[in-house]
Scaffold this motif. Structure first.
Motif: not given
Length: 214
Positions: A20-49
């Protein structure tokens, strides 16, 4: 281990809150770049664990029937019980009135850094803990372990990656489909959480009990 990671990865990628949060982020202005940052943060968290677990185990699974092995299985059992308990908690509160969902306007001013932080905050930590308890079994002396861990991260991120790519290459169609997904999540969020947590929780409980008593 591989089957466990696939099952947990699927539950993580389908969990409603980050979707839900990702859909909302993509819907905002500049959503593609914000979505990419979301994915990077998501993957970084998984890798860190995963990295933290592997540092503790030094890339070697504990010996069967040893104290560390029993403790790892007990931890996995506890995570499974916790997931089942959370599913029951969601079932009991499903009939209660829900608080208003976050709207696109609230996220309009979210920066790329904030989107990355939001990805970390919205990780389904119960399921991530289940993944961490499973990573204890990884033996880094075999290539298959590396492939399994990479596959886990990709599966756990697959829904976000799919939406991001779809938005980049077909923004108009993606906007319509994502709006439909958001509507569906609004109406079926609790059911999805209950099913996912029960599925993974019961699997972990059953497998852990079998290994502890075998």
């Amino acid at each position: 281990m591989v089957l466990d990671l696939v099952l947990i990865g699927l539950a993580v990628t389908l969990f409603p809150f980050p979707l839900m949060a990702f859909v909302l982020v993509l819907s905002t202005r500049g959503g593609v770049w914000k979505g990419l940052a979301f994915i990077v943060g998501w993957l970084a968290c998984l890798v860190a664990v995963i990295a933290a677990v592997l540092l503790l185990t030094q890339g070697k699974p504990p010996e069967p029937k040893s104290t560390p092995s029993t403790a790892a299985l007990a931890g996995k059992l506890a995570v499974g019980v916790g997931l089942v308990g959370y599913a029951e908690h969601r079932r009991r509160r499903a009939a209660r009135p829900h608080r208003p969902r976050a709207t696109t306007s609230r996220l309009e001013q979210v920066s790329a850094w904030s989107a990355a932080g939001l990805a970390v905050l919205l990780q389904p930590w119960g399921l991530v803990a289940a993944g961490a308890a499973t990573v204890v079994e990884a033996d880094l002396s075999h290539l298959e372990a590396y492939l399994a861990l990479m596959a886990y991260c990709l599966i756990a991120s697959s829904s976000l990656l799919t939406m991001e790519v779809y938005t980049v290459f077909a923004p108009d169609a993606a906007r319509v489909r994502l709006r439909g997904l958001r509507t569906w999540l609004d109406g079926h969020q609790d059911q999805a959480i209950i099913v996912l947590c029960l599925l993974v929780g019961l699997w972990l409980v059953g497998k852990s009990l079998y290994q502890l008593t075998a």
